[in-house]
Design a protein around this motif. Sequence first.
Motif: not given
Length: 288
Positions: A191-201, A249-257
């Motif tokens: 599988h090849v996917t795109v993973v998205t975390f919003q800031p703080g996720g 992981c911790y998503a750092g922001g300010p935008g999506p990781f």
Amino acid sequence: MTNSYYAPEGGLPPQTQLLTDRAVFTDAYAVIPKGTFSDIVTSFLPFWDKTRLWVLSRPLSGFAETFSQYIMEVQPGGGSNRPELDPGAEGVLFVVEGAFTLEVEGQSYDMAPGGYAYIPPSSNWSLQNTSDAVTRFHWIRKSYEAVDGLPLPDVIVTNEADVPPTPMPDTNGVWATTRFVDPEDLRHDMHVTVVTFQPGGVIPFAETHVMEHGLYVLEGKAVYRLNQDWVEVEAGDYMWLRAFCPQACYAGGPGPFRYLLYKDVNRHMKLSGAQSAGALSSHRKAAE
């Protein structure tokens, strides 16, 4: 939603730059930061015109053994009519910059940023940059593990913009995965996917599992746990994990990781030293 994808441009750092860097290779993971993608570490391939590439990962005994991953850079007028020389290799293309025309089994597709293509093994395909700008895209390759009774997967060509992300349970939507392949389709062994975390996720636990991983950061920044270490990563960095390497992981922001993720799936674990089915059948017949 408008997505932004980081793509390397090459070049060479000045002589005044410090040598201290975030690049690291351990027995459990590797981090290849974006500053590593210079002109002097590019490669070339047979039958590809006006093309160079950065090799992000390759099978290594005792490390990650199932896949290779490239960032391809094709100049206007470049491309290939013989892109894949291994008939047993399947591939995924993911476009991060520019455009090109992909032809698979006589069907033509216009590929743009966010474009995804799954190409089954033994496919007849070609790729041409007919635009007036450079195109850059990921090419992930794996030796397909055929299973008796399962047909080969179909060609898939789509774009991330046309695939709704699937939120992870109990995360209030701050962690989501864009899946281009049905997870229950057992014809697929990667599988090849795109993973998205919003800031703080966050990934709220240390994932420890059998999949090998390639993670290319498309956008944003985060603190990522790899084995026992926490490392800072940002758009353009690549992480390469062997099986069972703990990750979080911790998503750092300010935008999506956001990152492009490879993993191997849906197959039995190979047993070293085990007799093949053919050898066992021959043994039984000899014993009768």
